[in-house]
Design a protein around this motif. Structure first.
Motif, mmCIF file in Angstrom:
data_model
loop_
_atom_site.group_PDB
_atom_site.id
_atom_site.type_symbol
_atom_site.label_atom_id
_atom_site.label_comp_id
_atom_site.label_asym_id
_atom_site.label_seq_id
_atom_site.Cartn_x
_atom_site.Cartn_y
_atom_site.Cartn_z
ATOM 1 N N LEU A 1 1.042 -1.290 0.217
ATOM 2 C CA LEU A 1 -0.147 -0.334 -0.315
ATOM 3 C C LEU A 1 0.984 1.541 -0.122
ATOM 4 C CD1 LEU A 1 -2.487 -1.331 2.510
ATOM 5 C CD2 LEU A 1 -2.856 -1.146 -0.069
ATOM 6 N N GLN A 2 1.996 1.504 0.584
ATOM 7 C CA GLN A 2 3.139 2.483 0.576
ATOM 8 C C GLN A 2 3.249 2.784 -0.295
ATOM 9 O OE1 GLN A 2 5.350 1.424 3.944
ATOM 10 N NE2 GLN A 2 4.424 2.670 5.597
ATOM 11 N N GLY A 3 3.565 1.079 -1.584
ATOM 12 C CA GLY A 3 4.505 1.442 -2.633
ATOM 13 C C GLY A 3 3.229 2.152 -4.113
ATOM 14 N N GLU A 4 2.088 1.978 -3.561
ATOM 15 C CA GLU A 4 0.782 2.364 -4.234
ATOM 16 C C GLU A 4 0.335 4.334 -3.510
ATOM 17 O OE1 GLU A 4 -1.297 1.899 -6.466
ATOM 18 O OE2 GLU A 4 0.142 0.140 -6.778
ATOM 19 N N LEU A 5 0.854 4.661 -2.383
ATOM 20 C CA LEU A 5 0.634 5.788 -1.891
ATOM 21 C C LEU A 5 1.758 6.452 -2.470
ATOM 22 C CD1 LEU A 5 0.148 5.222 1.683
ATOM 23 C CD2 LEU A 5 -1.191 6.650 0.812
ATOM 24 N N VAL A 6 3.419 5.734 -2.736
ATOM 25 C CA VAL A 6 4.453 7.104 -4.226
ATOM 26 C C VAL A 6 3.670 7.065 -5.057
ATOM 27 C CG1 VAL A 6 6.641 7.174 -4.940
ATOM 28 C CG2 VAL A 6 6.169 5.610 -2.480
ATOM 29 N N LYS A 7 3.148 6.244 -5.526
ATOM 30 C CA LYS A 7 1.922 6.259 -6.574
ATOM 31 C C LYS A 7 1.093 7.673 -7.211
ATOM 32 C CE LYS A 7 2.644 1.431 -8.418
ATOM 33 N NZ LYS A 7 1.709 0.747 -8.709
ATOM 34 N N LEU A 8 0.772 7.429 -5.988
ATOM 35 C CA LEU A 8 -0.424 8.479 -5.742
ATOM 36 C C LEU A 8 -0.029 9.843 -6.030
ATOM 37 C CD1 LEU A 8 -3.227 9.686 -5.004
ATOM 38 C CD2 LEU A 8 -3.402 9.101 -2.675
ATOM 39 N N GLN A 9 0.766 10.283 -4.788
ATOM 40 C CA GLN A 9 2.544 11.155 -4.287
ATOM 41 C C GLN A 9 2.739 11.429 -5.620
ATOM 42 O OE1 GLN A 9 5.731 11.987 -1.648
ATOM 43 N NE2 GLN A 9 5.805 10.915 -3.713
ATOM 44 N N ASP A 10 3.172 10.707 -6.770
ATOM 45 C CA ASP A 10 3.680 11.180 -7.934
ATOM 46 C C ASP A 10 2.258 11.630 -8.933
ATOM 47 O OD1 ASP A 10 5.776 10.066 -7.213
ATOM 48 O OD2 ASP A 10 6.221 8.729 -8.344
ATOM 49 N N TRP A 11 1.673 11.398 -8.870
ATOM 50 C CA TRP A 11 0.223 11.316 -9.896
ATOM 51 C C TRP A 11 0.016 13.195 -9.308
ATOM 52 C CZ3 TRP A 11 -4.665 12.637 -8.057
ATOM 53 C CH2 TRP A 11 -5.749 13.624 -9.441
ATOM 54 N N VAL A 12 -0.255 13.323 -7.929
ATOM 55 C CA VAL A 12 -0.241 14.228 -7.504
ATOM 56 C C VAL A 12 -0.373 15.659 -7.840
ATOM 57 C CG1 VAL A 12 -0.779 15.752 -5.144
ATOM 58 C CG2 VAL A 12 -2.001 13.759 -5.080
ATOM 59 N N VAL A 13 1.799 15.613 -7.510
ATOM 60 C CA VAL A 13 2.067 16.541 -8.348
ATOM 61 C C VAL A 13 1.765 16.955 -10.177
ATOM 62 C CG1 VAL A 13 4.692 17.138 -8.656
ATOM 63 C CG2 VAL A 13 3.876 16.245 -6.237
ATOM 64 N N SER A 14 2.172 15.894 -10.742
ATOM 65 C CA SER A 14 2.151 16.165 -12.086
ATOM 66 C C SER A 14 0.665 16.283 -12.294
ATOM 67 C CB SER A 14 2.332 14.524 -12.895
ATOM 68 O OG SER A 14 1.663 13.972 -12.409
ATOM 69 N N SER A 15 -0.674 16.400 -11.387
ATOM 70 C CA SER A 15 -1.828 16.715 -11.888
ATOM 71 C C SER A 15 -1.973 18.129 -11.405
ATOM 72 C CB SER A 15 -2.477 15.939 -11.937
ATOM 73 O OG SER A 15 -2.893 15.032 -9.734
ATOM 74 N N GLY A 16 -1.395 18.710 -9.979
ATOM 75 C CA GLY A 16 -1.403 19.489 -9.352
ATOM 76 C C GLY A 16 -2.470 19.319 -8.678
ATOM 77 N N HIS A 17 -2.875 18.529 -8.225
ATOM 78 C CA HIS A 17 -4.108 17.750 -7.605
ATOM 79 C C HIS A 17 -3.877 18.459 -6.490
ATOM 80 C CE1 HIS A 17 -7.825 15.879 -6.693
ATOM 81 N NE2 HIS A 17 -7.040 14.598 -5.360
ATOM 82 N N ALA B 1 -1.607 23.855 -5.391
ATOM 83 C CA ALA B 1 -1.785 22.461 -6.042
ATOM 84 C C ALA B 1 -0.307 21.497 -5.920
ATOM 85 C CB ALA B 1 -1.517 23.368 -7.694
ATOM 86 N N GLY B 2 -0.406 20.574 -6.364
ATOM 87 C CA GLY B 2 0.297 19.715 -6.435
ATOM 88 C C GLY B 2 1.025 18.824 -4.541
ATOM 89 N N GLU B 3 -0.208 19.112 -3.245
ATOM 90 C CA GLU B 3 0.253 18.501 -2.243
ATOM 91 C C GLU B 3 -1.013 18.393 -1.465
ATOM 92 O OE1 GLU B 3 2.731 22.965 -1.709
ATOM 93 O OE2 GLU B 3 0.928 22.692 -0.498
ATOM 94 N N MET B 4 -0.596 17.229 -0.596
ATOM 95 C CA MET B 4 -1.665 16.587 0.532
ATOM 96 C C MET B 4 -1.527 16.808 1.556
ATOM 97 S SD MET B 4 -0.362 13.332 -0.880
ATOM 98 C CE MET B 4 -1.589 12.257 -0.087
ATOM 99 N N VAL B 5 -2.113 17.670 2.396
ATOM 100 C CA VAL B 5 -2.204 17.536 3.639
ATOM 101 C C VAL B 5 -3.377 17.263 4.500
ATOM 102 C CG1 VAL B 5 -2.535 19.807 5.443
ATOM 103 C CG2 VAL B 5 -1.987 20.223 3.239
ATOM 104 N N LEU B 6 -2.411 16.134 5.830
ATOM 105 C CA LEU B 6 -2.641 15.448 6.768
ATOM 106 C C LEU B 6 -3.224 16.492 7.955
ATOM 107 C CD1 LEU B 6 -1.145 13.596 4.570
ATOM 108 C CD2 LEU B 6 -1.886 11.790 5.789
ATOM 109 N N PHE B 7 -4.592 16.628 8.636
ATOM 110 C CA PHE B 7 -4.653 17.641 9.113
ATOM 111 C C PHE B 7 -5.151 15.568 11.024
ATOM 112 C CE2 PHE B 7 -5.623 21.071 6.238
ATOM 113 C CZ PHE B 7 -5.408 21.380 7.338
ATOM 114 N N ASP B 8 -3.860 16.101 11.886
ATOM 115 C CA ASP B 8 -3.958 15.127 12.621
ATOM 116 C C ASP B 8 -5.303 16.099 13.674
ATOM 117 O OD1 ASP B 8 -3.986 14.291 14.562
ATOM 118 O OD2 ASP B 8 -1.756 13.339 15.415
ATOM 119 N N ARG B 9 -6.001 15.938 13.555
ATOM 120 C CA ARG B 9 -6.874 16.766 14.557
ATOM 121 C C ARG B 9 -7.253 18.079 13.604
ATOM 122 N NH1 ARG B 9 -9.078 15.239 18.502
ATOM 123 N NH2 ARG B 9 -7.983 13.550 20.738
#
Length: 301
Positions: free
Chosen positions: A58-74, A132-140
């Protein structure tokens, strides 16, 4: 260095990286011991092997997700809420462990200071929202107002009601601006929270995790339950629905949360260009200077 020696060193480097997860795994062992689980049983060993195998996949898939987020500007906001000791922090660690901290950022805001208490309630959270190209995880998150602030009397009844009027529109505004909002509630039972609190009390490496507020939250179990039920009912909207993660089993909760998170994004694998390590430039007259012995860290280990 021969090819065999190089491959051996590369393998050791990979193992060292995976040992980070094994170090985290030690955090969970006291709970297993208190529960009477035989750590050397075959069933336990097989369960741990399955857990790590799935986690690394699953962490390998998260790396793929990260790469897509950066390339797509999600842009993504992932909210983690739940009772104290529900396992939010452990899940966040496993999600971000292999990711670039410049892409996947964790926002864990402290209690508001005197100035922040006079601001628009959502103001201090806005500066942490993704570009764009970022994920933010809110711990609370801003849902503190629906939980701890309400139960502990840190907000007025009118502020509490205003929160429920505002938060759906606030989140719809985020979604309209192109930010994907995913909200998780980590749900644990009364008995499991008691077990985890006892584990922290008896573990000197974890005692710092128990604040007076945590202990009071344990006493106020029923009030928190009622607050959670109201929160889920009044803030579960189509644009940003709540997802409940059964979390009595920490390992299953982490895997299920990550698998669900991956399923909520229509990402694709981004092809990376092949990388060739360039040869190091060497100059005939270069000499490396000797480091003074008095500034070298003592080799205790």
């Amino acid at each position: 260095m021969s090819d065999d020696e190089l491959m051996q060193r590369l393998r050791r480097e990979l193992v060292d990286g995976y040992d980070e997860e094994l170090e985290m795994e030690l955090e969970d062992r006291n709970v297993d011991e208190i529960a009477g689980m035989a750590l050397d049983s075959n069933d336990y060993k097989e369960e741990r092997q399955r857990y790590f195998r799935e986690l690394f996949r699953l962490q390998g898939e998260l790396v793929k997700l990260q790469d897509w987020v950066v390339s797509s500007g999600h842009k993504m906001v992932i909210i983690f809420e739940g009772r104290d000791s529900a396992g939010k922090g452990g899940a966040i660690k496993r999600i971000t462990q292999r990711l670039n901290p410049r892409v996947a950022r964790v926002a864990a805001l402290p209690a508001p200071n005197n100035r922040e208490r006079t601001q628009w309630y959502f103001q201090r959270y806005v500066s942490h929202l993704p570009a764009a190209g970022e994920m933010v995880l809110f711990d609370r998150s801003w849902y503190n107002r629906a939980g701890v602030e309400h139960v502990m009397g840190f907000c007025t009844d009118s502020e509490y009601e205003e929160f429920f009027r505002s938060v759906p529109e606030f989140e719809r505004m985020l979604v309209r601006s192109g930010i994907q909002v995913i909200k998780y509630w980590f749900s644990i039972s009364d008995e499991q929270q008691e077990l985890r609190f006892l584990s922290r009390i008896h573990d000197p490496l974890k005692q710092w995790k128990l604040s007076p507020m945590d202990l009071e939250s344990r006493r106020q179990w029923e009030a928190y339950t009622q607050a959670k039920e109201v929160m889920l009912d009044r803030t579960h909207i189509p644009e940003a629905p709540w997802w409940v993660v059964p979390a009595d089993d920490k390992k299953k909760a982490r895997l299920n949360c990550i698998a669900h998170l991956l399923s909520k994004v229509n990402y694709t694998e981004v092809e990376r260009p092949s990388i060739t390590l360039p040869p190091r430039l060497r100059h005939e007259h270069y000499r490396r200077h000797q480091v003074p012995g008095e500034i070298i860290v003592p080799q205790v280990y």
